[in-house]
Scaffold this motif. Structure first.
Motif, PDB file in Angstrom:
ATOM      1  N   TRP A 135      16.081  44.827  69.008  1.00  0.00           N
ATOM      2  CA  TRP A 135      16.683  43.493  69.587  1.00  0.00           C
ATOM      3  C   TRP A 135      18.275  43.767  70.043  1.00  0.00           C
ATOM      4  O   TRP A 135      18.732  42.898  70.482  1.00  0.00           O
ATOM      5  N   GLY A 136      18.808  45.084  69.800  1.00  0.00           N
ATOM      6  CA  GLY A 136      19.921  45.342  70.289  1.00  0.00           C
ATOM      7  C   GLY A 136      21.044  45.086  68.993  1.00  0.00           C
ATOM      8  O   GLY A 136      22.190  45.044  69.444  1.00  0.00           O
ATOM      9  N   ALA A 137      20.706  45.000  67.657  1.00  0.00           N
ATOM     10  CA  ALA A 137      21.527  44.815  66.818  1.00  0.00           C
ATOM     11  C   ALA A 137      22.560  46.084  66.572  1.00  0.00           C
ATOM     12  O   ALA A 137      22.274  47.125  66.978  1.00  0.00           O
ATOM     13  N   ARG A 138      23.785  45.774  66.206  1.00  0.00           N
ATOM     14  CA  ARG A 138      24.698  47.016  66.016  1.00  0.00           C
ATOM     15  C   ARG A 138      24.210  47.424  64.636  1.00  0.00           C
ATOM     16  O   ARG A 138      23.662  47.036  63.896  1.00  0.00           O
ATOM     17  N   ALA A 139      24.297  48.762  64.655  1.00  0.00           N
ATOM     18  CA  ALA A 139      24.048  49.612  63.450  1.00  0.00           C
ATOM     19  C   ALA A 139      24.642  48.963  62.206  1.00  0.00           C
ATOM     20  O   ALA A 139      25.719  48.885  62.128  1.00  0.00           O
ATOM     21  N   GLN A 140      23.905  49.212  61.169  1.00  0.00           N
ATOM     22  CA  GLN A 140      24.485  48.592  59.752  1.00  0.00           C
ATOM     23  C   GLN A 140      24.011  49.609  58.713  1.00  0.00           C
ATOM     24  O   GLN A 140      22.855  50.440  58.738  1.00  0.00           O
ATOM     25  N   ALA A 141      25.011  50.185  57.968  1.00  0.00           N
ATOM     26  CA  ALA A 141      24.880  51.258  57.017  1.00  0.00           C
ATOM     27  C   ALA A 141      23.828  50.989  56.074  1.00  0.00           C
ATOM     28  O   ALA A 141      22.902  51.720  55.376  1.00  0.00           O
ATOM     29  N   PHE A 142      23.866  49.715  55.668  1.00  0.00           N
ATOM     30  CA  PHE A 142      23.239  49.220  54.386  1.00  0.00           C
ATOM     31  C   PHE A 142      22.483  48.045  54.835  1.00  0.00           C
ATOM     32  O   PHE A 142      22.942  46.846  54.295  1.00  0.00           O
ATOM     33  N   PRO A 143      21.355  47.727  55.617  1.00  0.00           N
ATOM     34  CA  PRO A 143      20.780  46.785  55.918  1.00  0.00           C
ATOM     35  C   PRO A 143      20.073  45.880  54.746  1.00  0.00           C
ATOM     36  O   PRO A 143      19.842  46.626  53.690  1.00  0.00           O
ATOM     37  N   GLY A 144      20.574  44.630  54.748  1.00  0.00           N
ATOM     38  CA  GLY A 144      20.062  43.707  53.594  1.00  0.00           C
ATOM     39  C   GLY A 144      20.909  43.604  52.408  1.00  0.00           C
ATOM     40  O   GLY A 144      20.783  42.671  51.678  1.00  0.00           O
ATOM     41  N   LEU A 145      21.801  44.692  52.238  1.00  0.00           N
ATOM     42  CA  LEU A 145      22.470  44.765  51.122  1.00  0.00           C
ATOM     43  C   LEU A 145      23.764  43.616  51.097  1.00  0.00           C
ATOM     44  O   LEU A 145      24.370  44.160  52.185  1.00  0.00           O
ATOM     45  N   PRO A 146      24.181  42.923  50.013  1.00  0.00           N
ATOM     46  CA  PRO A 146      25.494  42.307  50.194  1.00  0.00           C
ATOM     47  C   PRO A 146      26.712  43.266  50.135  1.00  0.00           C
ATOM     48  O   PRO A 146      26.323  44.021  49.126  1.00  0.00           O
ATOM     49  N   ALA A 147      27.952  43.043  50.583  1.00  0.00           N
ATOM     50  CA  ALA A 147      28.797  44.093  50.587  1.00  0.00           C
ATOM     51  C   ALA A 147      29.158  44.079  48.959  1.00  0.00           C
ATOM     52  O   ALA A 147      29.628  45.188  48.706  1.00  0.00           O
ATOM     53  N   SER A 148      29.000  43.055  48.301  1.00  0.00           N
ATOM     54  CA  SER A 148      29.444  42.954  47.176  1.00  0.00           C
ATOM     55  C   SER A 148      28.845  44.032  46.148  1.00  0.00           C
ATOM     56  O   SER A 148      29.185  44.335  45.087  1.00  0.00           O
ATOM     57  N   SER A 149      27.586  44.484  46.675  1.00  0.00           N
ATOM     58  CA  SER A 149      26.582  45.514  45.738  1.00  0.00           C
ATOM     59  C   SER A 149      27.267  46.765  45.855  1.00  0.00           C
ATOM     60  O   SER A 149      26.578  47.889  45.293  1.00  0.00           O
ATOM     61  N   LEU A 150      27.977  47.052  47.056  1.00  0.00           N
ATOM     62  CA  LEU A 150      28.351  48.410  47.268  1.00  0.00           C
ATOM     63  C   LEU A 150      29.697  48.782  46.385  1.00  0.00           C
ATOM     64  O   LEU A 150      30.344  47.935  46.496  1.00  0.00           O
ATOM     65  N   ARG A 151      29.591  49.834  46.054  1.00  0.00           N
ATOM     66  CA  ARG A 151      30.742  50.395  45.399  1.00  0.00           C
ATOM     67  C   ARG A 151      31.796  51.011  46.164  1.00  0.00           C
ATOM     68  O   ARG A 151      31.487  51.608  47.170  1.00  0.00           O
ATOM     69  N   ARG A 152      32.990  50.507  46.040  1.00  0.00           N
ATOM     70  CA  ARG A 152      34.319  50.954  46.596  1.00  0.00           C
ATOM     71  C   ARG A 152      34.401  52.504  46.175  1.00  0.00           C
ATOM     72  O   ARG A 152      34.425  52.923  44.950  1.00  0.00           O
ATOM     73  N   ARG A 153      34.855  53.271  47.262  1.00  0.00           N
ATOM     74  CA  ARG A 153      35.078  54.817  47.059  1.00  0.00           C
ATOM     75  C   ARG A 153      36.208  54.676  46.135  1.00  0.00           C
ATOM     76  O   ARG A 153      37.232  54.208  46.354  1.00  0.00           O
TER      77      ARG A 153
END
Lengths: 187, 159
Positions: free
Chosen positions: B141-159
């Motif tokens: 449908w033309g969505a912009r690419a997402q590195a982590f579909p579905g995951l809330p940003a809070s669940s990702l670890r900061r480098r």
């Protein structure tokens, strides 16, 4: 069993233990004094595989980026002209996502630094890259689809939070196939 | 009683089944909303876009039916769909219809995270497959690419 008191090690600790195990394999002899080596868990193996798969994908994308024509008339130009430049932009963006995937996956694995760099590193040669852009993109798309399937196949081995991360990466990879120009709806 | 659930679970089989049903209900709610929303999406599209919206709405209805069956197989009561849903975007144009489709797919993707976190391999796989399908539809449908579909940003670890 009931009555058996067993501390539940944290996930990070388990990975660290697995790292120590690999270290022992790599030639640390003194560890036998401590008793039997802990077996590397299926979850750690799945995570290591996922990390290796991402490293491979990054290598593929870097190759593709090197092989894609920057412009139609003058190679090495600004990369603005027609399809060549657009493809490069898409491939570069997707490469960035794979680097994010790799960083997140690595963040879940605690290993001694020496081991972290000892993981198998793909060394494909630039000459192996196909010439035409359509084929380059098609090969990336095929690699994405295969990687996505493999990740989903490893899900049963890992703890819930890692399963969510891996499922999300598998979803991103499947979407990359679309971004590479396969299966997109007409604009 | 399903003996193998008791064998494998740390908690009792009852608690495990309850967790499964709760996760499946959350996914069902998102699929019901998406099924409703795609009716609005399709109403503003024509030609191949309409056909795509129709195909996607069928996919959501199938997922909804699978979830309903899975919940019932575990002794749960599938929560019925609401008669109407408030859409996050007002849709008057084809472009807005595509945006709505993307939002619906993103909501569905996130809603399956709970299913993926379950320990039963078949359910985990089902959830992951659905997340993947939703991410693919969203990209179409033309969505912009997402590195982590579905995951809330809070669940990702900061480098």
């Amino acid at each position: 069993m009931r009555g058996q008191v067993r501390a539940e090690p944290t996930r990070r600790l388990m990975f660290a233990a697995a790292g120590a195990c690999s270290l022992a394999l790599a030639g640390c002899k003194g560890i036998t004094v401590l008793g039997a080596r802990p077996k590397t868990g299926a979850d750690v193996i799945a995570l290591e595989r996922a990390i290796t798969a991402e490293e491979l994908m990054i290598a593929r994308y870097r190759l593709a980026l090197a092989a894609l024509p920057a412009g139609q008339h003058h190679a090495g130009g600004t990369g603005k002209s027609k399809s060549g430049g657009t493809d490069r932009a898409v491939v570069a963006a997707l490469l960035g996502e794979h680097r994010e995937h790799l960083a997140q996956l690595r963040g879940r694995l605690i290993l001694p630094p020496r081991l972290a760099t000892a993981s198998p590193r793909p060394t494909p040669t630039p000459s192996a890259a196909p010439a035409e852009r359509r084929r380059i993109l098609a090969e990336l798309a095929a690699a994405e689809a295969a990687a996505s399937d493999r990740l989903i196949g490893w899900l049963a081995e890992v703890p819930p939070a890692l399963a969510q991360l891996m499922a999300s990466i598998a979803a991103a990879e499947a979407a990359h196939v679309v971004y590479l120009g396969f299966g997109r709806l007409a604009p | 009683m399903s003996g193998n659930l008791a064998e494998r679970g740390l908690a009792g089989p009852h608690a495990r089944t309850k967790r499964q049903v709760a996760a499946l209900q959350a996914a069902l709610a998102a699929e019901q909303a998406a099924s409703y929303g795609y009716g609005i999406v399709g109403a503003h599209l024509t030609g191949t876009r309409f056909a795509a919206a129709f195909a996607d709405s069928i996919a959501h209805q199938r997922a909804r039916d699978s979830l309903t069956a899975m919940i019932m197989a575990r002794g749960g009561q599938p929560r019925p769909a609401a008669p109407a849903y408030r859409m996050p975007i007002a849709v008057h144009t084809a472009a807005q219809a595509r945006s709505l489709a993307i939002v619906l797919e993103r909501q569905v993707t996130a809603a399956y995270l709970g299913v993926v976190a379950l320990s039963e391999p078949a359910l985990r796989r089902f959830g992951a497959d659905q997340m993947r399908s939703a991410a693919v539809r969203s990209a179409r449908w033309g969505a912009r690419a997402q590195a982590f579909p579905g995951l809330p940003a809070s669940s990702l670890r900061r480098r």
